[in-house]
Write a protein that holds these residues in place. Structure first.
Motif, mmCIF file in Angstrom:
data_model
loop_
_atom_site.group_PDB
_atom_site.id
_atom_site.type_symbol
_atom_site.label_atom_id
_atom_site.label_comp_id
_atom_site.label_asym_id
_atom_site.label_seq_id
_atom_site.Cartn_x
_atom_site.Cartn_y
_atom_site.Cartn_z
ATOM 1 N N MET A 1 0.766 -1.285 0.012
ATOM 2 C CA MET A 1 0.049 0.066 0.006
ATOM 3 C C MET A 1 0.776 1.110 0.006
ATOM 4 S SD MET A 1 -3.241 -0.850 -0.122
ATOM 5 C CE MET A 1 -3.631 0.864 0.122
ATOM 6 N N ILE A 2 0.403 2.106 -0.803
ATOM 7 C CA ILE A 2 1.168 3.510 -0.890
ATOM 8 C C ILE A 2 0.484 4.508 -0.079
ATOM 9 C CG2 ILE A 2 1.882 5.206 -2.365
ATOM 10 C CD1 ILE A 2 3.542 2.735 -2.920
ATOM 11 N N LEU A 3 -0.915 4.395 0.085
ATOM 12 C CA LEU A 3 -1.658 5.490 0.848
ATOM 13 C C LEU A 3 -1.529 5.234 2.114
ATOM 14 C CD1 LEU A 3 -5.079 5.253 -1.257
ATOM 15 C CD2 LEU A 3 -3.551 7.283 -1.315
ATOM 16 N N SER A 4 -1.465 6.325 2.898
ATOM 17 C CA SER A 4 -1.553 6.561 4.329
ATOM 18 C C SER A 4 -2.959 6.128 5.102
ATOM 19 C CB SER A 4 -1.194 7.834 4.933
ATOM 20 O OG SER A 4 -1.490 8.033 6.292
ATOM 21 N N THR A 5 -3.052 5.285 5.825
ATOM 22 C CA THR A 5 -4.321 4.756 6.410
ATOM 23 C C THR A 5 -5.042 6.060 7.210
ATOM 24 O OG1 THR A 5 -3.369 4.431 8.651
ATOM 25 C CG2 THR A 5 -3.610 2.587 7.212
ATOM 26 N N SER B 1 -5.379 9.132 5.131
ATOM 27 C CA SER B 1 -5.793 9.747 3.971
ATOM 28 C C SER B 1 -7.200 9.299 3.842
ATOM 29 C CB SER B 1 -5.009 9.159 2.816
ATOM 30 O OG SER B 1 -5.725 9.731 1.502
ATOM 31 N N PRO B 2 -8.019 10.442 3.293
ATOM 32 C CA PRO B 2 -9.648 10.186 2.886
ATOM 33 C C PRO B 2 -9.549 9.303 1.808
ATOM 34 C CG PRO B 2 -8.936 12.555 3.675
ATOM 35 C CD PRO B 2 -7.712 11.905 3.218
ATOM 36 N N ALA C 1 -9.741 5.760 3.047
ATOM 37 C CA ALA C 1 -11.101 5.555 3.719
ATOM 38 C C ALA C 1 -11.967 5.131 2.640
ATOM 39 C CB ALA C 1 -11.425 6.716 4.801
ATOM 40 N N ALA C 2 -12.163 6.144 1.536
ATOM 41 C CA ALA C 2 -12.943 5.895 0.501
ATOM 42 C C ALA C 2 -12.816 4.446 -0.306
ATOM 43 C CB ALA C 2 -12.912 7.143 -0.599
ATOM 44 N N LEU C 3 -11.589 4.176 -0.560
ATOM 45 C CA LEU C 3 -11.198 3.156 -1.129
ATOM 46 C C LEU C 3 -11.542 1.621 -0.477
ATOM 47 C CD1 LEU C 3 -7.911 4.072 -3.008
ATOM 48 C CD2 LEU C 3 -10.209 3.666 -4.013
ATOM 49 N N LEU C 4 -11.198 1.789 1.131
ATOM 50 C CA LEU C 4 -11.963 0.818 1.732
ATOM 51 C C LEU C 4 -12.842 0.485 2.024
ATOM 52 C CD1 LEU C 4 -10.633 -1.212 4.022
ATOM 53 C CD2 LEU C 4 -10.761 0.599 5.747
ATOM 54 N N PRO D 1 -11.473 13.350 -5.084
ATOM 55 C CA PRO D 1 -10.443 14.306 -5.575
ATOM 56 C C PRO D 1 -9.373 13.886 -5.180
ATOM 57 C CG PRO D 1 -12.477 15.020 -4.121
ATOM 58 C CD PRO D 1 -12.571 13.521 -4.125
ATOM 59 N N LEU D 2 -8.195 14.081 -6.217
ATOM 60 C CA LEU D 2 -6.893 13.676 -5.976
ATOM 61 C C LEU D 2 -6.118 15.178 -5.883
ATOM 62 C CD1 LEU D 2 -6.536 11.102 -8.386
ATOM 63 C CD2 LEU D 2 -7.315 10.892 -6.437
ATOM 64 N N ASP D 3 -5.866 15.338 -4.389
ATOM 65 C CA ASP D 3 -5.030 16.543 -4.322
ATOM 66 C C ASP D 3 -3.802 16.426 -3.633
ATOM 67 O OD1 ASP D 3 -7.537 18.118 -4.852
ATOM 68 O OD2 ASP D 3 -8.426 17.476 -2.732
ATOM 69 N N GLU D 4 -3.266 15.169 -3.529
ATOM 70 C CA GLU D 4 -2.050 14.858 -2.933
ATOM 71 C C GLU D 4 -1.082 14.305 -3.909
ATOM 72 O OE1 GLU D 4 -0.397 12.346 0.985
ATOM 73 O OE2 GLU D 4 -2.254 12.436 0.618
ATOM 74 N N ILE D 5 0.292 14.724 -3.879
ATOM 75 C CA ILE D 5 1.160 14.058 -4.722
ATOM 76 C C ILE D 5 1.685 12.947 -3.955
ATOM 77 C CG2 ILE D 5 3.338 14.418 -6.039
ATOM 78 C CD1 ILE D 5 2.673 17.197 -7.000
ATOM 79 N N LEU D 6 1.540 11.756 -4.656
ATOM 80 C CA LEU D 6 1.837 10.658 -3.618
ATOM 81 C C LEU D 6 3.332 10.102 -4.180
ATOM 82 C CD1 LEU D 6 -1.466 8.680 -3.927
ATOM 83 C CD2 LEU D 6 -0.476 9.781 -1.664
#
Length: 295
Positions: A1-5, A7-8, A11-14, A237-242
């Motif tokens: 996983m790249i996303l932080s737990t 991160s909104p 939560a949406a993907l979960l 919305p994708l507002d963060e550069i990962l």
């Protein structure tokens, strides 16, 4: 996983991983669809789901490499119209077959549906067939990732780099930078015809390098919501550069099953498109009017 737990987006993907039966990521190339598919698949697998993937950039090459498909090669990186319509018809049928073959709730189908330029648009359009009730289930979602201007610019730069130095073989099938820009121009033209133009609050368009309108997340979202108005949609919305510089969205560490066409299915659908569109001008008009739902 790249996303932080925290991160909104996580939560949406979960939530989607837990309650969905079918999830289609809809949007332009270079909008983060492949990354979200990757993260959603890993979350769903962790929850005990069996993952199936139906992706435009994975299924399309099967059509192009087939004997009947070789008559319709790409031109400057752009897929031929016959292939686009044939792949879309197959994909809709494939959803119906998948649903019948995997009735258990433990199975999850994740799809990548660009829609723009008639790329799997058949899944978005209502039709009087056995597949329509599946596409309108309470557990079927069409997710529209909407990158901010900053994120979109980052994704375009990354696509430019990956076009020269792919991290995975499947990245070679991704739309190139010039195709990304051309597809945005098509979407902008669709927005003008539909009366869905506007300016996002994060700044006025400053003009694209080719002199056309710059990417605008508000216009982008409006067009996709319009095209998917007969479907259950969710905007992300994708507002963060990962931190994905050394990461390929095609590198899965969990098992999954690709939904792919058979040789017979490819031939049958290409021949059906050839018969239906003997007038290639008619085919071209339909391709250009991808955003006009018949209902």
């Amino acid at each position: 996983m790249i996303l932080s737990t925290a991160s909104p987006l996580y939560a949406a993907l979960l939530d989607l991983a837990r309650r969905s039966r079918l999830v289609f990521l809809a949007g332009l190339p270079g909008a983060g669809k492949s990354f979200l598919i990757h993260q959603l698949a890993h979350l769903a697998h962790a929850g005990g789901r069996t993952i199936h993937l139906l992706q435009w950039d994975v299924a399309r090459p099967v059509f192009e490499a087939s004997e009947p498909g070789r008559k319709y090669p790409q031109a400057d990186g752009v897929t031929h119209g016959v292939i686009r319509i044939a792949a879309g018809r197959w994909a809709r049928d494939a959803v119906g077959r998948w649903h019948a073959q995997h009735p258990d709730a433990g199975h999850l189908l994740i799809g990548e549906t660009p829609l723009v330029g008639h790329r799997l648009i058949e899944i978005a359009r209502p039709a009087a067939d056995a597949v329509e009730p599946i596409l309108t289930l309470d557990s079927t979602y069409f997710v529209i990732p909407v990158p901010s201007r900053e994120v979109r610019r980052y994704l375009e730069r990354q696509r430019e780099q990956r076009s020269h130095q792919p991290l995975h073989d499947r990245e070679k099938e991704d739309a190139g930078p010039q195709v990304l820009r051309a597809l945005w121009q098509q979407l902008s033209a669709a927005a003008r015809e539909l009366g869905l133009t506007g300016t996002s609050p994060d700044g006025a368009p400053d003009g694209a390098p080719d002199g056309g309108p710059d990417y605008d997340p508000l216009v982008y979202q409006r067009v996709y919501r319009h095209v998917l108005r007969h479907r259950r949609t969710q905007v992300l919305p994708l507002d963060e550069i990962l931190p994905t510089t050394a990461f390929s969205a095609y590198d899965f560490t969990v098992p999954y099953r690709d939904v792919l066409p058979s040789e017979d299915e490819v031939r049958r659908h290409i021949e059906a498109v050839e018969a239906a569109y003997r007038d290639r001008a008619l085919l071209q008009r339909e391709i250009e009017q991808w955003y006009l739902n018949p209902v």
